[in-house]
Design a protein around this motif. Structure first.
Motif, PDB file in Angstrom:
ATOM      1  N   GLU A 482       0.830  -1.204   0.000  1.00 35.44           N
ATOM      2  CA  GLU A 482       0.000   0.000   0.000  1.00 35.44           C
ATOM      3  C   GLU A 482       0.869   1.260   0.000  1.00 35.44           C
ATOM      4  N   LEU A 483       2.008   1.234   0.662  1.00 34.53           N
ATOM      5  CA  LEU A 483       2.903   2.380   0.658  1.00 34.53           C
ATOM      6  C   LEU A 483       3.453   2.651  -0.735  1.00 34.53           C
ATOM      7  N   ARG A 484       3.626   1.588  -1.553  1.00 35.92           N
ATOM      8  CA  ARG A 484       4.150   1.765  -2.905  1.00 35.92           C
ATOM      9  C   ARG A 484       3.138   2.473  -3.803  1.00 35.92           C
ATOM     10  N   THR A 485       1.870   2.464  -3.428  1.00 32.88           N
ATOM     11  CA  THR A 485       0.843   3.146  -4.226  1.00 32.88           C
ATOM     12  C   THR A 485       0.687   4.606  -3.800  1.00 32.88           C
ATOM     13  N   ALA A 486       1.663   5.106  -3.094  1.00 35.99           N
ATOM     14  CA  ALA A 486       1.707   6.500  -2.674  1.00 35.99           C
ATOM     15  C   ALA A 486       0.593   6.870  -1.704  1.00 35.99           C
ATOM     16  N   ARG A 487       0.081   5.897  -0.978  1.00 40.25           N
ATOM     17  CA  ARG A 487      -0.910   6.216   0.043  1.00 40.25           C
ATOM     18  C   ARG A 487      -0.192   6.717   1.300  1.00 40.25           C
ATOM     19  N   GLY A 488      -0.906   7.418   2.145  1.00 37.51           N
ATOM     20  CA  GLY A 488      -0.332   7.888   3.398  1.00 37.51           C
ATOM     21  C   GLY A 488      -0.122   6.739   4.361  1.00 37.51           C
ATOM     22  N   PRO A 489       0.722   6.955   5.374  1.00 36.85           N
ATOM     23  CA  PRO A 489       1.019   5.872   6.312  1.00 36.85           C
ATOM     24  C   PRO A 489      -0.221   5.344   7.039  1.00 36.85           C
ATOM     25  N   ALA A 490      -1.119   6.233   7.446  1.00 42.79           N
ATOM     26  CA  ALA A 490      -2.310   5.785   8.171  1.00 42.79           C
ATOM     27  C   ALA A 490      -3.188   4.918   7.285  1.00 42.79           C
ATOM     28  N   ARG A 491      -3.400   5.371   6.040  1.00 40.09           N
ATOM     29  CA  ARG A 491      -4.243   4.603   5.123  1.00 40.09           C
ATOM     30  C   ARG A 491      -3.581   3.280   4.762  1.00 40.09           C
ATOM     31  N   ALA A 492      -2.258   3.275   4.632  1.00 37.32           N
ATOM     32  CA  ALA A 492      -1.543   2.040   4.309  1.00 37.32           C
ATOM     33  C   ALA A 492      -1.684   1.018   5.437  1.00 37.32           C
ATOM     34  N   ILE A 493      -1.577   1.515   6.674  1.00 32.16           N
ATOM     35  CA  ILE A 493      -1.727   0.603   7.822  1.00 32.16           C
ATOM     36  C   ILE A 493      -3.149   0.047   7.875  1.00 32.16           C
ATOM     37  N   GLU A 494      -4.133   0.928   7.672  1.00 32.42           N
ATOM     38  CA  GLU A 494      -5.530   0.501   7.705  1.00 32.42           C
ATOM     39  C   GLU A 494      -5.816  -0.547   6.646  1.00 32.42           C
ATOM     40  N   LEU A 495      -5.382  -0.297   5.412  1.00 28.51           N
ATOM     41  CA  LEU A 495      -5.626  -1.250   4.320  1.00 28.51           C
ATOM     42  C   LEU A 495      -4.809  -2.524   4.507  1.00 28.51           C
ATOM     43  N   GLY A 496      -3.633  -2.394   5.084  1.00 24.01           N
ATOM     44  CA  GLY A 496      -2.813  -3.586   5.310  1.00 24.01           C
ATOM     45  C   GLY A 496      -3.514  -4.591   6.200  1.00 24.01           C
ATOM     46  N   TYR A 497      -4.105  -4.104   7.286  1.00 25.95           N
ATOM     47  CA  TYR A 497      -4.839  -5.009   8.181  1.00 25.95           C
ATOM     48  C   TYR A 497      -6.120  -5.524   7.539  1.00 25.95           C
ATOM     49  N   GLU A 498      -6.833  -4.662   6.806  1.00 24.74           N
ATOM     50  CA  GLU A 498      -8.091  -5.085   6.184  1.00 24.74           C
ATOM     51  C   GLU A 498      -7.861  -6.162   5.136  1.00 24.74           C
ATOM     52  N   LYS A 499      -6.890  -5.954   4.258  1.00 26.99           N
ATOM     53  CA  LYS A 499      -6.681  -6.882   3.147  1.00 26.99           C
ATOM     54  C   LYS A 499      -5.979  -8.171   3.572  1.00 26.99           C
ATOM     55  N   ALA A 500      -5.250  -8.121   4.673  1.00 28.55           N
ATOM     56  CA  ALA A 500      -4.580  -9.344   5.141  1.00 28.55           C
ATOM     57  C   ALA A 500      -5.499 -10.200   6.001  1.00 28.55           C
ATOM     58  N   LEU A 550      -3.078  -2.360  18.174  1.00 30.52           N
ATOM     59  CA  LEU A 550      -3.234  -1.381  19.241  1.00 30.52           C
ATOM     60  C   LEU A 550      -1.906  -0.684  19.531  1.00 30.52           C
ATOM     61  N   ILE A 551      -0.803  -1.431  19.546  1.00 26.21           N
ATOM     62  CA  ILE A 551       0.505  -0.807  19.794  1.00 26.21           C
ATOM     63  C   ILE A 551       0.849   0.180  18.685  1.00 26.21           C
ATOM     64  N   ILE A 552       0.576  -0.226  17.430  1.00 27.80           N
ATOM     65  CA  ILE A 552       0.845   0.673  16.304  1.00 27.80           C
ATOM     66  C   ILE A 552      -0.008   1.941  16.393  1.00 27.80           C
ATOM     67  N   VAL A 553      -1.271   1.813  16.789  1.00 31.36           N
ATOM     68  CA  VAL A 553      -2.152   2.970  16.939  1.00 31.36           C
ATOM     69  C   VAL A 553      -1.615   3.909  18.010  1.00 31.36           C
ATOM     70  N   TRP A 554      -1.204   3.341  19.153  1.00 32.40           N
ATOM     71  CA  TRP A 554      -0.635   4.189  20.209  1.00 32.40           C
ATOM     72  C   TRP A 554       0.601   4.942  19.695  1.00 32.40           C
ATOM     73  N   TRP A 555       1.462   4.178  18.991  1.00 30.07           N
ATOM     74  CA  TRP A 555       2.683   4.811  18.459  1.00 30.07           C
ATOM     75  C   TRP A 555       2.330   5.902  17.437  1.00 30.07           C
ATOM     76  N   PHE A 556       1.357   5.621  16.568  1.00 29.87           N
ATOM     77  CA  PHE A 556       0.993   6.571  15.520  1.00 29.87           C
ATOM     78  C   PHE A 556       0.387   7.847  16.130  1.00 29.87           C
ATOM     79  N   GLU A 557      -0.440   7.656  17.149  1.00 27.98           N
ATOM     80  CA  GLU A 557      -1.060   8.825  17.785  1.00 27.98           C
ATOM     81  C   GLU A 557      -0.021   9.709  18.489  1.00 27.98           C
ATOM     82  N   ARG A 558       1.028   9.076  18.955  1.00 33.17           N
ATOM     83  CA  ARG A 558       2.058   9.837  19.677  1.00 33.17           C
ATOM     84  C   ARG A 558       3.041  10.505  18.721  1.00 33.17           C
TER      85      ARG A 558
END
Length: 566
Positions: A482-500, A550-558
């Motif tokens: 998802e990062l290779r498609t020039a999406r933002g980090p948040a969207r890439a993380i979201e799609l990564g979990y959804e599609k996997a 959850l750990i990634i979300v905490w890290w991203f929010e910080r």
């Protein structure tokens, strides 16, 4: 404004509800707390054993010291170690199921005799004839012309089968042959008796082993007439045989006479048993007991009127009735209490005993009376057993297995942690933290349910360690794409979990089905492997999809990163 929208949008996309965060955190911390006692296994085990003995009334300073090894307010559930890890004894026993046929037929004789005696005018005298087959009752009558009438009377003893396999059949096979009435168990009843005998033997062995306080024994039926017995923590196979092989067969017999001649040949339907307290004394008894130990409902260690160790017992209603009738009709006569073919006591009946309770006295120590009460409560084995295989696994060999399992687990975990850290950087270390919680959850669940850990079970945990990061690998690779498609980090993380998600669930469901089949169809070590593998699958999916996220979300929010170094 546009520059701040990205992080704001990203935080919204990665939003996790507060209740979910609290629930995930509680599960992880709870697993860590519940798994912790296994890190101090010896101390917690001694603490638990001390509490059990103190509650049983054996309070001593040494037990209080053992109890203080671990705080009472902390969880103290630990995993039980299997035979291959703890050491112990292994037995394979063959049950003599045919012995029960003889006991059943022998118990029918008094009923047959009484029924035919009531018809003496037609059938004449009644005699039991000798038989080479212990499971066959041969009855002869004085008047051959009355055989058909005698057969009709005896056939009233037959009852319809109650088992599903014997519907429509009788439990007894009664026929006339060579001028005699022959009585035996029908084929359907023999099959049902075999099954009952095995079930009863399994239950009695399990009760006996449980009574002495061993942990998580394995007692399984193998084939038609064999039982596998594995007891961790017991000293040797001989010690286990002494416990299992003691039949504790208690019977109460009328006394015919006493003798000092060990070579005395009893008359038909009589037996000779030695006295337990007097090596030179032998009792000639009627073979058919008045009451048997199967009719006991309770037995407890006690003391007689002189303060000597004894065993108090109580019969069920049927036993109490038979016991009461016999004592009422035989006041002044001796009555032998026989345990495993030895007369432990032969008191004279002083009065009618209607309550169905009594006391067994003898030259017992306190330990012997306690052990006898344990065996009597567990019941008599319905048939004898032959031990076909016996092994003693010493604690040193068990410790070697534990050490080997620890080394395998540490090497596997170290390799996985190192690989994830090198391959995925910071995200890889997040997966490693989730892996530690994953292992804690497995041990916590096994501790709470009282599971037994075996060497194959350790293999299942080691395999789980390797499989646990597989879901994270799928997620991280999807994020990279998802990062290779020039999406933002948040969207890439979201799609990564959804599609996997679908790939993770599909892969783990198929493995879980395999583990379920192994558990359902396997036995012993195979089931131990299946249990840890199945639990590992569940905890791995949870840690990959929820804990790491959850750990990634905490890290991203910080941090609010604009790019991901993945």
């Amino acid at each position: 404004p546009l520059r701040s929208a990205g992080p704001l949008l990203g935080s919204l996309m990665l939003q996790v509800a507060l209740w979910k965060r609290v629930l995930i955190l509680v599960i992880c911390l709870g697993a860590a707390v519940l798994a912790t006692p296994n890190l101090f296994y010896d101390r917690v085990e001694r603490h638990n054993d001390a509490i059990a003995r103190i509650e049983a009334g054996q309070d001593t300073p040494a037990l209080q010291a053992d109890r203080a090894l671990w705080p009472d307010w902390l969880p103290s559930n630990i995993i039980n170690l299997g035979l291959d890890l703890r050491g112990g004894a292994h037995l394979l026993a063959e049950v003599h199921v045919t012995d029960v046929y003889a006991d059943r037929i022998d118990g029918l004789w008094p009923e047959v005799r009484d029924l035919l005696r009531n018809e003496r005018a037609i059938v004449g005298g009644v005699r039991r004839m000798p038989s080479d087959d212990a499971g066959l009752l041969r009855v002869a009558i004085g008047n051959p012309a009355g055989l058909p009438h005698a057969l009709e009377i005896v056939q009233s003893l037959a009852r319809p089968m109650q088992s599903l396999t014997g519907i429509g059949q009788q439990d007894l096979d009664i026929r006339i042959e060579n001028g005699e009435i022959l009585i035996s168990l029908s084929e359907a009843e023999r099959a049902a008796t075999d099954d009952r005998t095995m079930r009863q033997s399994l239950e009695i062995i399990r009760r006996r082993v449980d009574e002495v306080g061993t942990r998580e024994p394995t007692i399984l039926r193998q084939g038609a007439d064999r039982i596998l017995i594995q007891v961790p923590g017991i000293g040797s196979a001989e010690e286990l045989k002494a416990l299992i092989g003691t039949t504790a067969r208690l019977t109460f017999h009328p006394v015919v006479r006493t003798t000092s001649d060990a070579s005395t040949i009893p008359e038909p339907r009589q037996v000779v048993h030695p006295a337990m307290d007097d090596p030179g004394l032998f009792y000639v008894l009627e073979q058919t007991p008045v009451v048997s130990g199967e009719q006991l409902t309770d037995a407890q260690p006690d003391f007689d009127q002189n303060g000597r160790p004894a065993v108090a017992f109580r019969f069920n209603p049927a036993g109490a009735r038979a016991f009461g009738l016999y004592t009422a009709e035989n006041i002044g006569n001796p009555f032998a209490i026989v345990l495993d073919d030895e007369v432990i006591s032969a008191p004279v009946i002083q009065s009618h005993i209607p309550g169905g309770s009594g006391i067994i006295t003898g030259r017992f120590t306190v330990e012997e009376s306690t052990q006898l009460a344990v065996l009597l409560r567990a019941g008599a084995l319905p048939a004898g057993m032959t031990f076909l295989e016996e092994r003693t696994i010493g604690p040193e060999l068990g410790q070697d297995s534990v050490d080997a399992g620890k080394i395998a687990a540490v090497v596997a975990m170290s390799a996985v942690l190192l690989y994830m850290g090198l391959a995925y950087g910071f995200f890889g270390w997040i997966a490693n933290v989730a892996l530690l919680f994953n292992i804690a959850m497995i041990f916590a669940i096994l501790s709470v349910i009282g599971g037994t850990l075996t060497l194959p079970g350790i293999a299942g945990i080691v395999l789980t360690i390797g499989m646990a990061v597989d879901a994270n690998v799928l997620v991280f690779e999807r994020i990279r794409e998802e990062l290779r498609t020039a999406r933002g980090p948040a969207r890439a993380i979201e799609l990564g979990y959804e599609k996997a998600m679908s790939s993770i669930v599909d892969a783990n469901i198929t493995t879980f089905i395999t583990a379920s089949i192994l558990f359902a169809l396997g036995s012993g070590p195979v089931r131990g492997f299946a249990v840890t593998l199945g639990l590992g699958i569940v905890t791995s999916v949870f840690s990959a999809l929820f804990v790491t996220r959850l750990i990634i979300v905490w890290w991203f929010e910080r941090r609010r990163p604009k790019t991901l170094a993945l």
